[in-house]
Write a protein that holds these residues in place. Structure first.
Motif, PDB file in Angstrom:
ATOM      1  N   ALA A 166       0.952  -1.209  -0.047  1.00 52.43           N
ATOM      2  CA  ALA A 166       0.097  -0.184   0.104  1.00 52.43           C
ATOM      3  C   ALA A 166       0.975   1.426  -0.017  1.00 52.43           C
ATOM      4  CB  ALA A 166      -0.754  -0.096   1.236  1.00 52.43           C
ATOM      5  N   ARG A 167       1.865   1.280   0.883  1.00 54.39           N
ATOM      6  CA  ARG A 167       2.639   2.335   0.814  1.00 54.39           C
ATOM      7  C   ARG A 167       3.304   2.665  -0.422  1.00 54.39           C
ATOM      8  NH1 ARG A 167       6.835   1.353   5.487  1.00 54.39           N
ATOM      9  NH2 ARG A 167       7.409   3.477   5.198  1.00 54.39           N
ATOM     10  N   LEU A 169       2.233   1.928  -3.306  1.00 51.41           N
ATOM     11  CA  LEU A 169       1.209   2.465  -4.331  1.00 51.41           C
ATOM     12  C   LEU A 169       0.715   3.735  -3.904  1.00 51.41           C
ATOM     13  CD1 LEU A 169      -0.701  -0.866  -4.572  1.00 51.41           C
ATOM     14  CD2 LEU A 169       0.473   0.332  -6.424  1.00 51.41           C
ATOM     15  N   GLY A 170       1.443   4.681  -2.940  1.00 52.27           N
ATOM     16  CA  GLY A 170       1.225   5.915  -2.772  1.00 52.27           C
ATOM     17  C   GLY A 170       0.276   6.279  -1.467  1.00 52.27           C
ATOM     18  N   ALA A 171       0.026   5.358  -0.721  1.00 56.81           N
ATOM     19  CA  ALA A 171      -0.658   5.462   0.641  1.00 56.81           C
ATOM     20  C   ALA A 171       0.240   6.116   1.724  1.00 56.81           C
ATOM     21  CB  ALA A 171      -1.438   4.382   0.991  1.00 56.81           C
ATOM     22  N   GLY A 172      -0.263   7.055   2.295  1.00 54.46           N
ATOM     23  CA  GLY A 172       0.381   7.695   3.514  1.00 54.46           C
ATOM     24  C   GLY A 172       0.194   6.657   4.544  1.00 54.46           C
ATOM     25  N   PRO A 173       1.059   6.838   5.870  1.00 58.64           N
ATOM     26  CA  PRO A 173       0.751   6.154   7.035  1.00 58.64           C
ATOM     27  C   PRO A 173      -0.670   6.190   7.546  1.00 58.64           C
ATOM     28  CG  PRO A 173       2.580   7.514   7.600  1.00 58.64           C
ATOM     29  CD  PRO A 173       2.022   8.018   5.984  1.00 58.64           C
ATOM     30  N   SER A 175      -3.525   6.874   5.425  1.00 59.78           N
ATOM     31  CA  SER A 175      -4.156   5.906   4.503  1.00 59.78           C
ATOM     32  C   SER A 175      -4.069   4.540   4.844  1.00 59.78           C
ATOM     33  CB  SER A 175      -3.690   6.393   3.079  1.00 59.78           C
ATOM     34  OG  SER A 175      -4.578   7.619   2.817  1.00 59.78           O
ATOM     35  N   VAL A 176      -2.672   4.117   4.791  1.00 58.62           N
ATOM     36  CA  VAL A 176      -2.555   2.638   5.125  1.00 58.62           C
ATOM     37  C   VAL A 176      -3.270   2.188   6.248  1.00 58.62           C
ATOM     38  CG1 VAL A 176      -0.573   0.908   5.629  1.00 58.62           C
ATOM     39  CG2 VAL A 176      -0.263   2.698   4.202  1.00 58.62           C
ATOM     40  N   THR A 179      -7.145   2.056   4.919  1.00 55.26           N
ATOM     41  CA  THR A 179      -7.517   1.226   3.823  1.00 55.26           C
ATOM     42  C   THR A 179      -7.014  -0.141   4.033  1.00 55.26           C
ATOM     43  OG1 THR A 179      -5.889   2.057   2.558  1.00 55.26           O
ATOM     44  CG2 THR A 179      -7.620   3.262   2.363  1.00 55.26           C
ATOM     45  N   VAL A 180      -6.059  -0.535   4.718  1.00 50.49           N
ATOM     46  CA  VAL A 180      -5.483  -1.744   4.774  1.00 50.49           C
ATOM     47  C   VAL A 180      -5.559  -2.381   6.181  1.00 50.49           C
ATOM     48  CG1 VAL A 180      -3.524  -3.224   4.220  1.00 50.49           C
ATOM     49  CG2 VAL A 180      -3.978  -1.276   2.721  1.00 50.49           C
ATOM     50  N   PRO A 183      -9.269  -2.649   7.944  1.00 48.22           N
ATOM     51  CA  PRO A 183     -10.278  -3.479   7.602  1.00 48.22           C
ATOM     52  C   PRO A 183      -9.880  -5.071   7.691  1.00 48.22           C
ATOM     53  CG  PRO A 183      -9.758  -1.980   5.508  1.00 48.22           C
ATOM     54  CD  PRO A 183      -8.862  -1.495   6.660  1.00 48.22           C
TER      55      PRO A 183
ATOM     56  N   HIS B  71       5.622   6.449  -0.098  1.00 46.83           N
ATOM     57  CA  HIS B  71       4.068   6.840  -0.775  1.00 46.83           C
ATOM     58  C   HIS B  71       4.177   8.166  -1.704  1.00 46.83           C
ATOM     59  CE1 HIS B  71       3.874   8.809   3.028  1.00 46.83           C
ATOM     60  NE2 HIS B  71       2.948   9.732   2.382  1.00 46.83           N
ATOM     61  N   TYR B  96      -6.177   0.373  -6.410  1.00 48.25           N
ATOM     62  CA  TYR B  96      -5.732   1.020  -4.912  1.00 48.25           C
ATOM     63  C   TYR B  96      -4.631   2.266  -5.410  1.00 48.25           C
ATOM     64  CZ  TYR B  96      -4.184   1.269  -0.247  1.00 48.25           C
ATOM     65  OH  TYR B  96      -4.003   1.949   1.057  1.00 48.25           O
ATOM     66  N   MET B 100      -5.482   6.391  -4.503  1.00 53.17           N
ATOM     67  CA  MET B 100      -4.288   7.145  -3.922  1.00 53.17           C
ATOM     68  C   MET B 100      -3.785   8.411  -4.596  1.00 53.17           C
ATOM     69  SD  MET B 100      -4.198   6.085  -0.721  1.00 53.17           S
ATOM     70  CE  MET B 100      -5.381   4.671  -0.736  1.00 53.17           C
TER      71      MET B 100
END
Lengths: 540, 338
Positions: A166-167, A169-173, A175-176, A179-180, A183, B71, B96, B100
């Motif tokens: 996830a990181r 793919l552009g997700a910040g802490p 967001s990670v 979104t991950v 869940p 990221h 995904y 983002m």
């Protein structure tokens, strides 16, 4: 699908008969008491209960104290779960073992410890006995390990590559996490939280000791209606209402877990936990570990300290005095120790025998029979210990009069302990490859011999864990015992409860000493559990 | 252009990377090759920003990336065991990275569909991750990595757990996809075939640092060291002794330039040894193994050879026990550092 051999299906008879007679039948008697007290259907008691403002108040209190306790437990436990899952630190093994204790620590010991901490003349210098604060703090102490172990161990096994992915793919802490991690963690959080809610909703011993006269849960009210007011019909109606509510909660929880079930691949083997690298990370981790240790250790340390406080200063008077009669008990307190150990041995034998046969049934028999036994075994978890005790009290007069039987208390304890035995044994029995048994049979062993020479030794450790659990559960059981123990033969928790109920520094001191002895007995069981666990369950 | 220089990563006492350098030009596919435990995966994690190195720098188009979190780097990393999100279906896995970036829904849907087309899984959006076969998971992971349009694609043993047929197909598919997108790629593997099929240039790592660098053909023909030669699976590698700029094995003598580092080893490609009645080396056939198209024949060298055996690539295999004469093309003998 092929049917299992008849002899194998015969195994199911033992658990079904045991639970049928000692659990389902008493529940039926409770239902009759509540819904048809004079032989014909009659809902007046039920309606009276629902209209009684005092009883509605009890139900309301039960619900909101459970919700409040559960929320605070989650807030306190979650950071500790994170630290446990992600970091290695000195003393982690010790703290992990410490986390097992509240699972098996008797409620009466918790009650006594918090009396010593925040009761009259307590170590903190403030008297909170009879307040909701004391209840909630005790509940948090008792249940934080449920969150830390339930959420933490799951978190530790989540594949870190998934969050890494996830990181990249552009997700910040944040967001990670949103979104991950959240869940994926949700099922573990929900199941631990549901467990804590269940525990605090059916809280009995802690409330009885710390709640005073004003604060009563449904459990406490069932006991009061039975023992103080002799209103068995009202107690029965309350039991049924509570059972209905808890079953609904469990059913909702099951549906959630089925809907949420995703094939999460967990890592096995080496944990990726390591020492925190940044300075802030280290400070935060150390703070959380220190706070959690303090929360878990302080009440127990204060309890031990208080047991050595006597009228003439520090000494062992509270222990040496256990051989003397007091006005609170008909017998010297020391006899309660002997009673408890005897009863626990009997209960353990019963629970292990029924539990292992039940686990074998579930593991080896195919089809609805196994699923039925599985469900039946978990029912005592939904019913509370108080319901079990109350049910045995009102049902064991007929058809066979067991009310005077010495086995009645062990039977009640076994009902509470069997789920623990089954849950310890089942995963291992399932993990043993049938190939091994088949190899033994090809080499000339009969099916029974093959099981005894292959499965039994491989599962021996798991059986030992179940045995130690059963002993710990029995020796500290209070909810059911409160209904069944005869005044002349109190168990340890019953004796502690009576001593705490009497005013006076001397009886309180004795109660503390007895609590320390009970704590030591359960600690021994925990040590046995940890020793028997040794290595993790492997694919065999 | 990616410039990695002097990277050191230590775990406890051991160093996973110990002075790693790597340069990748725009549009180039660089393969990093090494045995397991040589630090290849760690290198990718450092480039992606998932691992903070104890020393060394990573530059992208001249800019240092030390303070850029993973990221914000805009790189794509495909994990060895794919790390698909189990709680999202195929489409939402691929979406995904686009989510983002905050793209509008319809554009995300369009690009997810395009990317699934590209990897050969059109219309798979609604499928659950758990129902995918190994090869399908691999394609979804590749699609998820490529969908956001990463400026640099990092792949960690992406074909490691697939069966042979599938691997062979993807070995032709993947370079085609990268060519179409013009991707700059760092591809990590321990497999020679993959390295040769994918890489414009190959870097061999051992013990956390580069030990050889070049095109596949260069490395195959002139491996710089004995380690590289045996790691690439070269046959006929021998240690030799040198006297006055001549290396001898007892049955073969070849000149060694004074500048070549000693001690010396040699490698003789099996296709440059010929069974020829006019050859000056005597031997006996030990074993012949058919490998489709030609045979690999092991020949025990006759005299003064200390039981040396040569592997010969030939169209016809004499039966074991047959005496043969061999001719070695001296220009094809590679000199290696030991």
């Amino acid at each position: 699908m092929r049917r299992s051999p008849f002899a194998l299906r015969l195994l199911a008879v033992l658990p079904i008969a045991f639970l049928g007679y000692f659990f389902v039948y008493p529940l039926a008697r409770i239902s009759i008491l509540a819904l048809a007290p004079r032989g014909a259907p009659d809902l007046t008691v039920f309606i009276d209960v629902l209209r009684d403002p005092d009883l509605v108040g009890v139900a309301w209190f039960t619900l909101w104290q459970a919700a409040l306790s559960t929320s605070i437990t989650l807030v306190v436990g979650f950071p500790a779960a994170y630290v446990f899952a992600h970091y290695r630190f000195p003393g982690k093994t010790f703290l992990r073992a410490l986390m097992t204790i509240p699972f098996v620590l008797p409620t009466l010991v918790v009650g006594a410890a918090f009396v010593a901490l925040v009761g009259p003349g307590g170590a903190l210098g403030i008297d909170l006995q009879g307040t909701i604060t004391a209840i909630v703090v005790a509940h948090v102490f008792y249940n934080v390990p449920v969150i830390v172990r339930g959420v933490g161990s799951f978190w530790e096994q989540l594949d870190p590559q998934v969050t890494d992915a996830a990181r990249t793919l552009g997700a910040g802490p944040l967001s990670v996490f949103r979104t991950v991690t959240a869940p994926l963690l949700a099922p573990a959080v929900v199941s631990s939280t549901a467990l804590v809610f269940l525990f605090t909703f059916t809280s009995f011993g802690v409330i009885l000791v710390l709640g005073g006269f004003r604060n009563a849960t449904i459990e406490v009210e069932i006991w009061r209606q039975t023992t103080a007011f002799l209103r068995l019909d009202v107690a029965a109606a309350l039991s049924l209402l509570q059972l209905g509510f808890l079953t609904a909660v469990l059913a909702a929880y099951n549906r959630y877990q089925e809907r949420r079930a995703v094939g999460i691949r967990l890592r096995t083997g080496a944990s990726s936990a390591r020492r925190p690298r940044s300075r802030t990370g280290r400070t935060v981790a150390v703070g959380i570990v220190a706070a959690t240790s303090a929360l878990l250790l302080t009440p127990l340390a204060v309890l031990v300290g208080r047991s050595f406080v006597t009228a003439d200063g520090l000494g062992i008077g509270n222990y040496t005095g256990l051989g003397e009669r007091t006005t609170a008990l008909f017998v010297p307190p020391l006899e309660a120790v002997v009673n408890s150990v005897r009863l626990a041995v009997a209960a353990t034998v019963l629970a292990v025998a029924v539990g292992i046969v039940a686990a074998a049934t579930i593991a080896y028999v195919r089809g609805p029979l196994a699923r039925g036994v599985d469900l039946l075994l978990m029912l005592p978890l939904a019913a509370s210990a108080v319901t079990i005790g109350f049910g045995l009290l009102v049902s064991m007069g007929t058809p066979i009069d067991l009310r005077r039987s010495l086995l009645l208390i062990p039977i009640a304890h076994a009902l509470v302990a069997i789920p623990f035995v089954v849950r310890s044994a089942l995963p291992v029995l399932r993990a043993i490859r049938p190939r091994l048994r088949e190899a033994a049979m090809v080499l000339g062993a009969s099916p029974g011999r093959a099981w005894w020479t292959v499965d039994a030794p491989l599962a021996a450790r798991a059986f030992a864990v179940g045995t130690a659990f059963a002993f710990a559960v029995s020796v500290g059981e209070f909810g059911a015992t409160a209904f069944l123990a005869r005044p002349a033969a109190p168990t340890l928790p019953v004796a502690i409860f009576r001593l705490l109920g009497q005013p006076g520094a001397e009886t309180t001191g004795r109660a503390m000493a007895l609590s320390v002895i009970l704590m030591a007995l359960t600690a021994l069981a925990v040590l046995a559990i940890e020793a028997a666990r040794g290595g993790a369950v492997e694919e065999l | 252009m990616l410039e990695v220089s002097g990277i050191v990563v230590r775990y406890e006492d051991t160093a996973a990377l110990d002075g790693m350098d790597l340069t990748v030009l725009d549009g180039e596919r660089a393969v990093v090759m090494g045995p397991s435990g040589s630090g290849k995966s760690t290198l990718l994690r450092v480039i992606a920003g998932l691992e903070v190195p104890d020393d060394g720098t990573v530059r992208w188009n001249g800019r240092y990336l030390d303070d850029v979190p993973p990221h914000r780097r805009g790189f794509g990393l495909m994990f060895q065991d794919y790390a698909l999100f189990p709680h999202r279906d195929v489409g939402r896995n691929v979406a995904y990275g686009l989510e983002m970036q905050g793209l509008p829904r319809d554009e995300i849907a369009r690009r997810v569909a395009d990317t699934l087309d590209l990897v050969g899984l059109p219309g798979a959006e609604r499928r659950a991750v758990a129902t995918l076969s190994g090869g399908e998971q691999q394609r979804v992971a590749l699609a998820r990595t490529l969908a956001p349009g990463p400026s640099l694609v990092l792949l960690d043993e992406p074909l490691g757990s697939l069966d042979r047929t599938l691997r062979d197909r993807l070995l032709t598919d993947m370079p085609a996809i990268f060519d179409r997108l013009g991707s700059t790629v760092v591809y990590v593997t321990h497999d020679r075939e993959e390295a040769f099929a994918i890489g414009h240039r190959i870097t061999v790592v051992e013990g956390g640092k580069p030990v050889a660098h070049g095109t596949a053909a260069d490395l195959w023909r002139r491996p710089p060291s004995r380690f590289v030669a045996s790691f690439l699976g070269l046959e006929n590698v021998f240690d030799v002794t040198t006297h006055h700029d001549v290396a001898t094995t007892g049955w073969l003598a070849i000149p060694v330039p004074a500048s070549h580092p000693r001690p010396v080893a040699i490698a003789i490609p099996p296709e440059h040894i010929v069974i020829d009645p006019a050859g000056d080396l005597e031997g006996t056939v030990v074993e012949a193994r058919f490998r489709g198209g030609s045979y690999l024949v092991r020949v025990a060298v006759a005299d003064g050879a200390d039981g040396a055996e040569l592997t010969v690539d030939t169209r016809d295999a004499p039966p074991p026990g047959t005496p043969v004469r061999l001719r070695i093309d001296p220009d094809a003998v590679a000199l290696l550092a030991r």
